[in-house]
Structures are given as structure tokens and as C-alpha cells.
Design an enzyme around this catalytic site. Structure first.
Site, mmCIF file in Angstrom:
data_model
loop_
_atom_site.group_PDB
_atom_site.id
_atom_site.type_symbol
_atom_site.label_atom_id
_atom_site.label_comp_id
_atom_site.label_asym_id
_atom_site.label_seq_id
_atom_site.Cartn_x
_atom_site.Cartn_y
_atom_site.Cartn_z
ATOM 1 N N GLY A 111 0.777 -1.216 0.014
ATOM 2 C CA GLY A 111 0.010 -0.066 0.030
ATOM 3 C C GLY A 111 0.819 1.416 0.121
ATOM 4 O O GLY A 111 0.421 2.372 0.251
ATOM 5 N N GLU A 134 16.151 -3.762 -4.107
ATOM 6 C CA GLU A 134 15.694 -3.610 -5.601
ATOM 7 C C GLU A 134 16.169 -2.444 -6.386
ATOM 8 O O GLU A 134 16.349 -1.149 -5.966
ATOM 9 C CB GLU A 134 14.637 -4.302 -6.061
ATOM 10 C CG GLU A 134 13.588 -3.394 -5.994
ATOM 11 C CD GLU A 134 12.255 -3.987 -6.283
ATOM 12 O OE1 GLU A 134 12.113 -5.312 -6.116
ATOM 13 O OE2 GLU A 134 11.134 -3.233 -6.750
ATOM 14 N N ARG A 141 -6.484 -9.692 -3.073
ATOM 15 C CA ARG A 141 -7.693 -9.170 -2.501
ATOM 16 C C ARG A 141 -8.566 -8.612 -3.731
ATOM 17 O O ARG A 141 -7.610 -8.443 -4.831
ATOM 18 C CB ARG A 141 -7.461 -8.089 -1.434
ATOM 19 C CG ARG A 141 -6.647 -6.959 -1.694
ATOM 20 C CD ARG A 141 -6.432 -6.025 -0.897
ATOM 21 N NE ARG A 141 -5.336 -5.106 -1.146
ATOM 22 C CZ ARG A 141 -5.249 -4.258 -1.800
ATOM 23 N NH1 ARG A 141 -6.142 -3.899 -2.842
ATOM 24 N NH2 ARG A 141 -3.973 -3.678 -2.026
#
Length: 463
Positions: free
Chosen positions: A164, A200, A292
Site C-alpha cells: 500500500g 532492488e 484481494r
């Protein structure tokens, strides 16, 4: 099929799930905190249960309160919506232990994919393309710095349990790395109870493209096209659209193929989203899986005609997939704008308050998912999303014009309440957005333009 479903959420997603339940002939149980006692979903539901005070940790995040509400009302399944407990493997497991169906992936799948390094390792084994970086967590500053130096700056440090848009830091220079590592790890411990991080390569200019998948309990997995979600503030989306402008069909096909392969490898069940970063050279890289329903799922629904929430429920009830991916790319273009109760000119600070006027947009091929109404009190303690405005048109240019018109007529008023509508209209007018050549830096550019305009206006007013 279930006789009664409890919706463990609030706001527009709770009302949206409730409507699909009613269409399927399923009884609806709403839960609410003290702040939401007069909410739209409480008025709509067949039954409602008060689960605690406004603080989410004592209401919408209280697993005992939700399980007790399901038991008391006889609900045999729980739909978690998005946010809150929707990707909490413990919640899914507790539901299972209590004989309640969790409408989502199995607990062990959520746990595996919610651990970002574990998910990266699994997807790399399946062959999904990865940005250079560590597959596993890096437990020391020295190990993390060595990885960052090897792949080259800028890099991004991410929390293993993050999501998120939370739990990440961008590092541009080597001498900034050690402090950023410690801050990210400490923040991750506070936010998620897990201090593990990985590193990364960071792409300063990129696009965010995601693939919607559906998977049943019998191993069938399909992909239902892509959504471009590049218009973001603080790694949180503001505008989503499909098809992704300018993205060649063969790239979308490849994204869908690897997403299906990844879902099968993970044993995925339900509706899910594979998220990718698209580099300027056309290469794409796996980011994460959202276990979800997504906020932006109506974009795919408008393009395909598939009710994704209904499919979630049918899959959870043990039904096999009957939906099939379209043989060709669906016609037209769909765009979603998130209308948040925020002030874009003050760094998107939330603007809670009572709505004195609330008149949603309408017209052909316009959809509004909202829980707002005149007299509704926008609370300060929850996400500021007030409405999702979705349009479809035969071409992207027509969809952009339709969205601009719809935003202009969507009226929201209340003391102290501001929304992102005007900012979104500025994004729609941006030449790069209009041409479909924008990337994830567009919000910063549009904000700077707005500041310049507001500065000129203020100076003129002073004269």
C-alpha cells in the site's frame, strides 16, 4: 451458495459488496464502528452489528469482534473487501478454524505472497522477470549495501511485509544508504511488526501496470486484461485505466501469461492482481501480488462485463470458473478517478467534515461507487476515499473527455471539505496524459504547474 455474508469493511467497498450479495440472493450483514453508525452500508444491510469505537484497531481490525459478529448473525462467510484485514493470513486462518469461509485466498497463500522476498523468490523460479536486487531479505546494513553497490543507484529499500505504498525508501547515493536502511527497518518494525527489508533497483521513470486474475479451487486460472495505474501520489493510485495506453498487445499477452503461471505456482484461489513496473525500454518487471479485490476493479468490470465480486463469492462457495477470458481485447476504454476528501495543494492532507451537498455525476456509461450522501460525516480516522468515478467510451480520447465532464458536474460541499476533483481534471488536461505517454512522475509535474498558477493568481490578487 452462502445464505448470509458478513462484510468486514466499511465505506464504498462495503456497499459495493453488499449490492452484489443482494443480486445473488445472499443476506447481508454489515459491521460498523461508532463513527460509522449512520453509514450507507448500515442503512442498506439486512442486519448490522456494532463492533467497537472509531479506532480501527478496536473495530475493523478486531478479529474477535468480527468472528463474534458472524457467529451472532449466522453468517457463514466473510468478505474482507480491501485494506484492513483483507490480506491478513491470521484472519483467514481464524475464519477457517471457526467454520467460516474467508472470501479470498487460503491463509497459507496470503502468507506466502504477503512476504515480499518469498513472493519474489517463488515468481523468479516460475520465470517472471525481476528487477535486479535481492530475492531474500538482507539482515545487515553491510549485506544490503553490498547488494545496492552491485546493482547501482538509485535503489529502493522495501519492507518484506510492506504494501500500500508504505515501508519503502528510495536511495540515490551510496553515502545515504546506511541511514536509509536503518530507518526503513525500524519503520517496518513499527508498521508491520517485521523489520526485514530487501533491496532492488529503482526506476525513476516507469509505468505501473497490473493484471487481473481469477482462480478457482480446481486449478483453473484466467487473466482478464491489464490496468494502467501510473498516476499515483506517495505510491498510492489516483487514476486507473484500461487498456494501458500505447502498450503493445504482445506485451499485455506476455504479462497475462506470466501472471497466470505465477498464480498457478502459488496455488492461488479467488480474485487477485499481479503488479508490474514497465520500464521506458518496454521491459516489465514483477512487483507484487495483491491477494484481494482492488480499489480499481471497476475498470476491469467496465471493460469485460464481469462482476469480479460475484466471481469471488462463487469461487469461495466452491463453484468452478465459468468466466472465460475474451478472445480479443475488449473494445473501448475505461478510466477510474478516485475522489478523495483531500487537499491536493497541501500535500493531499485529508479534509474531514460534514457534507452539506453531495451530487454524484451521471450520464451515459458513467458509474459511481460511493458511500457519500448529504449529511454524511467524513471521519478523520479512516482512508479519505469518498467516491470512485468510472467511465467507459469507444476510444480513450472520448473516455478522457467524458471523465472531465463527469468530474466537473460531481458536486461535493461541506465546511472544510475539499476533494481531489479539480486536481484530477488538471491531470486529465496534461498533454502527456492526453497522449498516453505519461509515467509515474506525472503527479509531481502537475502539482508544480498548479503551484505556479496559484502563485501567479495570488500575486495578481495582491496587485
Amino acid at each position: 451458495m452462502f445464505s448470509k455474508v458478513l462484510i468486514a469493511n466499511r465505506g464504498e467497498i462495503a456497499l459495493r459488496v453488499a449490492r452484489t450479495c443482494r443480486e445473488l440472493g445472499i443476506g447481508v450483514v454489515a459491521v460498523y464502528s461508532t463513527a460509522d453508525r449512520d453509514s450507507a452500508v448500515v442503512r442498506y444491510a439486512d442486519e448490522s452489528v456494532h463492533i467497537g469505537p472509531e479506532a480501527a484497531r478496536d473495530s475493523y481490525l478486531s478479529i474477535p469482534a468480527l468472528i463474534e459478529a458472524a457467529r451472532r448473525t449466522g453468517a457463514t462467510a466473510i468478505h474482507p473487501g480491501y485494506g484492513f484485514l483483507s490480506e491478513d493470513p491470521d484472519f483467514a486462518e481464524v475464519c477457517r478454524e471457526n467454520g467460516i469461509v474467508h472470501i479470498g485466498p487460503p491463509a497459507e497463500v496470503i502468507a506466502r505472497l504477503g512476504d515480499k522476498p518469498a513472493a519474489r523468490t517463488l515468481m523468479a523460479e516460475v520465470g517472471l522477470p525481476m528487477l535486479p536486487g535481492s530475492l531474500g531479505p538482507l539482515p545487515t546494513v553491510a549485506a544490503a549495501q553490498e547488494t545496492a553497490d552491485e546493482i547501482g543507484y538509485p535503489v529502493i529499500i522495501k519492507a518484506a511485509a510492506g504494501g500500500g505504498g508504505r515501508g519503502m525508501r528510495i536511495v540515490h547515493e551510496a553515502d545515504e544508504f546506511a541511514a536509509a536502511y536503518r530507518e526503513t527497518a525500524a519503520g517496518a518494525q513499527l508498521l508491520f511488526g517485521d523489520s526485514r527489508v530487501y533491496v532492488e533497483r529503482y526506476l525513476p521513470i516507469s509505468r505501473h501496470v497490473e493484471i487481473q486474475v481469477l482462480a478457482d479451487q480446481y486449478g483453473e486460472v484466467i487473466a482478464l486484461g491489464e490496468r494502467d495505474c501510473s498516476v499515483q501520489r506517495r505510491h498510492q493510485k489516483l487514476i486507473e485505466e484500461s487498456p494501458a495506453p500505447g502498450l503493445p498487445a504482445e506485451v499485455v499477452d506476455r504479462m497475462q501469461q506470466v501472471a497466470v503461471a505465477g498464480a498457478k505456482a502459488a496455488g492461488y484461489v479467488g480474485a487477485g492482481t499481479f503488479e508490474f513496473l514497465l520500464a521506458p525500454d518496454g521491459a516489465f518487471y514483477f512487483m507484487e501480488v495483491n491477494c484481494r479485490i482492488q480499489v480499481e476493479h471497476p475498470v476491469t468490470e467496465m471493460m469485460t462485463g464481469v462482476d469480479l465480486v460475484a466471481e469471488q463469492i462463487r469461487i469461495a462457495a466452491g463453484e468452478p470458473l465459468t468466466v472465460r477470458p475474451p478472445a480479443t481485447r475488449p473494445p473501448g476504454a475505461a478510466i477510474e478517478c478516485r475522489i478523495n476528501a483531500e487537499d491536493a495543494d497541501r500535500d493531499f492532507v485529508p479534509t474531514p467534515g460534514v457534507l452539506t451537498e453531495f451530487v454524484p455525476a451521471g450520464g451515459p456509461f458513467v458509474r459511481v461507487d460511493t458511500h457519500g450522501f448529504p449529511g454524511y460525516r467524513v471521519p478523520a480516522g479512516y482512508d479519505s476515499l469518498l467516491a470512485k468515478l468510472i467511465v467507459w467510451a469507444p476510444t480513450r480520447a472520448e473516455a478522457v473527455r467524458r471523465m472531465d465532464r463527469a468530474l466537473a458536474e460531481f458536486r461535493v460541499e461541506g465546511p472544510g471539505v475539499r476533494t481531489t476533483s479539480e486536481f484530477l481534471r488538471d491531470v486529465l488536461r496534461d498533454p502527456e496524459f492526453r497522449s498516453g505517454t505519461h509515467s509515474s512522475d506525472i503527479v509531481g509535474r502537475v502539482l508544480e504547474s498548479r503551484k505556479e498558477v496559484l502563485g501567479v493568481s495570488a500575486a495578481a490578487a495582491e496587485r
